[in-house]
Write an enzyme that holds these catalytic residues in place. Structure first.
Site, PDB file in Angstrom:
ATOM      1  N   TYR A 172      -1.661  -0.424  10.290  1.00 44.46           N
ATOM      2  CA  TYR A 172      -1.780  -0.757   8.861  1.00 44.46           C
ATOM      3  C   TYR A 172      -0.517  -0.288   8.124  1.00 44.46           C
ATOM      4  CZ  TYR A 172      -3.779  -0.987   4.124  1.00 44.46           C
ATOM      5  OH  TYR A 172      -4.009  -1.274   2.794  1.00 44.46           O
ATOM      6  N   SER A 221       0.851  -1.189   0.000  1.00 47.50           N
ATOM      7  CA  SER A 221       0.000   0.000   0.000  1.00 47.50           C
ATOM      8  C   SER A 221       0.885   1.236   0.000  1.00 47.50           C
ATOM      9  CB  SER A 221      -0.878   0.013   1.248  1.00 47.50           C
ATOM     10  OG  SER A 221      -1.435   1.294   1.449  1.00 47.50           O
TER      11      SER A 221
HETATM   12  P1  NAI Z   1     -11.379  -6.342  -0.331  1.00 48.16           P
HETATM   13  O1  NAI Z   1     -11.938  -6.143   1.032  1.00 48.16           O
HETATM   14  O2  NAI Z   1     -12.305  -6.225  -1.499  1.00 48.16           O
HETATM   15  O3  NAI Z   1     -10.608  -7.738  -0.429  1.00 48.16           O
HETATM   16  C1  NAI Z   1      -9.799  -8.216   0.607  1.00 48.16           C
HETATM   17  C2  NAI Z   1     -10.156  -9.675   0.851  1.00 48.16           C
HETATM   18  O4  NAI Z   1      -9.239 -10.196   1.827  1.00 48.16           O
HETATM   19  C3  NAI Z   1     -11.581  -9.858   1.424  1.00 48.16           C
HETATM   20  O5  NAI Z   1     -12.319 -10.755   0.612  1.00 48.16           O
HETATM   21  C4  NAI Z   1     -11.337 -10.416   2.812  1.00 48.16           C
HETATM   22  O6  NAI Z   1     -12.337 -11.324   3.258  1.00 48.16           O
HETATM   23  C5  NAI Z   1      -9.985 -11.099   2.633  1.00 48.16           C
HETATM   24  N1  NAI Z   1      -9.305 -11.299   3.906  1.00 48.16           N
HETATM   25  C6  NAI Z   1      -9.182 -10.430   4.937  1.00 48.16           C
HETATM   26  N2  NAI Z   1      -8.554 -11.011   5.956  1.00 48.16           N
HETATM   27  C7  NAI Z   1      -8.262 -12.291   5.566  1.00 48.16           C
HETATM   28  C8  NAI Z   1      -7.636 -13.384   6.204  1.00 48.16           C
HETATM   29  N3  NAI Z   1      -7.175 -13.282   7.457  1.00 48.16           N
HETATM   30  N4  NAI Z   1      -7.485 -14.535   5.513  1.00 48.16           N
HETATM   31  C9  NAI Z   1      -7.969 -14.641   4.236  1.00 48.16           C
HETATM   32  N5  NAI Z   1      -8.588 -13.635   3.592  1.00 48.16           N
HETATM   33  C10 NAI Z   1      -8.746 -12.471   4.258  1.00 48.16           C
HETATM   34  O7  NAI Z   1     -10.213  -5.267  -0.432  1.00 48.16           O
HETATM   35  P2  NAI Z   1      -9.091  -5.002  -1.558  1.00 48.16           P
HETATM   36  O8  NAI Z   1      -8.986  -3.533  -1.654  1.00 48.16           O
HETATM   37  O9  NAI Z   1      -9.303  -5.804  -2.771  1.00 48.16           O
HETATM   38  O10 NAI Z   1      -7.801  -5.507  -0.774  1.00 48.16           O
HETATM   39  C11 NAI Z   1      -6.784  -6.304  -1.385  1.00 48.16           C
HETATM   40  C12 NAI Z   1      -5.439  -5.792  -0.923  1.00 48.16           C
HETATM   41  O11 NAI Z   1      -5.209  -4.493  -1.491  1.00 48.16           O
HETATM   42  C13 NAI Z   1      -5.275  -5.639   0.590  1.00 48.16           C
HETATM   43  O12 NAI Z   1      -4.035  -6.153   0.975  1.00 48.16           O
HETATM   44  C14 NAI Z   1      -5.317  -4.137   0.793  1.00 48.16           C
HETATM   45  O13 NAI Z   1      -4.602  -3.742   1.946  1.00 48.16           O
HETATM   46  C15 NAI Z   1      -4.664  -3.655  -0.484  1.00 48.16           C
HETATM   47  N6  NAI Z   1      -4.898  -2.256  -0.850  1.00 48.16           N
HETATM   48  C16 NAI Z   1      -6.147  -1.827  -1.212  1.00 48.16           C
HETATM   49  C17 NAI Z   1      -6.337  -0.506  -1.568  1.00 48.16           C
HETATM   50  C18 NAI Z   1      -7.684   0.019  -1.978  1.00 48.16           C
HETATM   51  O14 NAI Z   1      -7.821   1.250  -2.195  1.00 48.16           O
HETATM   52  N7  NAI Z   1      -8.698  -0.815  -2.108  1.00 48.16           N
HETATM   53  C19 NAI Z   1      -5.220   0.459  -1.595  1.00 48.16           C
HETATM   54  C20 NAI Z   1      -3.966  -0.112  -1.212  1.00 48.16           C
HETATM   55  C21 NAI Z   1      -3.821  -1.419  -0.860  1.00 48.16           C
END
Ligand code: NAI
Length: 281
Positions: A156, A143
């Site tokens: 975070y 991130s």
């Molecule tokens: P999202 O919430 O749509 O997807 C994240 C997924 O990770 C969810 O389905 C959730 O259930 C799963 N998850 C959470 N904890 C877990 C665990 N302990 N074990 C297995 N699965 C788990 O969010 P997004 O945005 O697609 O997130 C993906 C990555 O992108 C994350 O690492 C987030 O920090 C990163 N990110 C997202 C940004 C954004 O603007 N959406 C910006 C920068 C980084």
């Protein structure tokens, strides 16, 4: 031409794959004929998500902070597909977050998922991928908060800053293994409208990218062999990102107060720096 690990019939494992960026990447890889295992916390969510993929893909339940549950996923993937060519350690958790003075349980939870989840994924799948002696890719999702450390979310930010160093070290270690064809990559999404964001903002803001845009950029940058895959969004250009990262590093080089970008004494200087660096015209 795609990264050599991305090929028809090859296998990808994507954590946090039931939603957002992980799911978009899963869909993009399955459209290329890859067999994909989406890993996430909730059985129904991961089954629904994998049902939207092409071909021979499936969903598996695991909590990435628990290495044993990831080992069970590895065994299931090997039983079904026999190999893993692409590992995307992408599961992440955010939330308001604790302060530096309090919230030990929250610190442990966030570091457990965001940092240990990636380490567990690498420990569990890495040796298998190395043993295959074939092209592979390990992608860790970081991130910008781990690069510029904006105030208000220290756990975070710390988890994502650690991911940068871990992924850089991994890339270096892989390079040093003779005959190894596995590369590591550090994906840094910009503001992306995903499940994480939708929980607090019901409609995609104009400034946010879609997860599909992130997936498209990831595949293009993997094909180019890039390690750092930093995504802009509809508000933040690449030049602005570079200026912000440069300012952050210059805190150290110029012995300024920590996080001077948010220090009132440096407000004007920061604005002038960004204007010069990010918008030289
Ligand atoms: P999202 O919430 O749509 O997807 C994240 C997924 O990770 C969810 O389905 C959730 O259930 C799963 N998850 C959470 N904890 C877990 C665990 N302990 N074990 C297995 N699965 C788990 O969010 P997004 O945005 O697609 O997130 C993906 C990555 O992108 C994350 O690492 C987030 O920090 C990163 N990110 C997202 C940004 C954004 O603007 N959406 C910006 C920068 C980084």
């Amino acid at each position: 031409m795609d990264h050599s690990a991305i090929a028809e019939g090859n296998v990808a494992v994507i954590t946090g794959g039931a939603s957002g960026i992980g799911l978009a990447v899963g869909r993009a890889l399955s459209r290329k004929g890859m067999r994909v295992c989406l890993v996430d916390l909730n059985q129904l969510a991961v089954e629904n998500a994998s049902g939207t993929l092409h071909g021979e893909s499936f969903g598996a339940v695991a909590d990435v902070s628990d290495a044993d549950s990831l080992s069970a996923v590895r065994d299931a993937v090997v039983a079904r597909f026999g190999r893993v060519d692409v590992l995307m350690n992408n599961a992440g958790t955010g939330g308001g977050g604790p302060t530096c003075f309090s919230g030990a349980d929250e610190w442990k939870r966030i570091l457990g998922v965001n940092l240990w989840g990636v380490l567990n994924g690498t420990h569990v799948f890495g040796p298998l991928m190395l043993s295959q002696r074939s092209p592979g890719a390990i992608i860790n999702t970081g991130s910008k908060q781990g690069l510029t450390n904006p105030p208000g979310n220290p756990a975070y930010n710390a988890s994502k800053a650690a991911l940068r160093t871990v992924t850089e070290s991994l890339a270096h270690e892989l390079r040093a293994i003779e005959g190894c064809e596995i590369s590591a990559h550090f994906l840094v999404p910009g503001f992306t409208y995903t499940g994480m964001i939708a929980r607090s903002i019901p409609m995609r803001p104009a400034g946010a990218w879609t997860p599909e845009q992130v997936a498209e950029r990831l595949l293009a940058k993997l094909a180019a062999g890039d390690f750092y895959i930093i995504c802009p969004d509809n508000e933040v250009t690449e030049a602005l990102d570079h200026a912000r990262m440069q300012w952050n590093l210059n805190d150290v080089v110029h012995n300024r107060p920590a996080l001077s970008r948010w220090h009132s004494d440096f407000e004007a200087e920061f604005r002038a720096f960004v204007a010069r660096e990010a918008d030289p015209a």
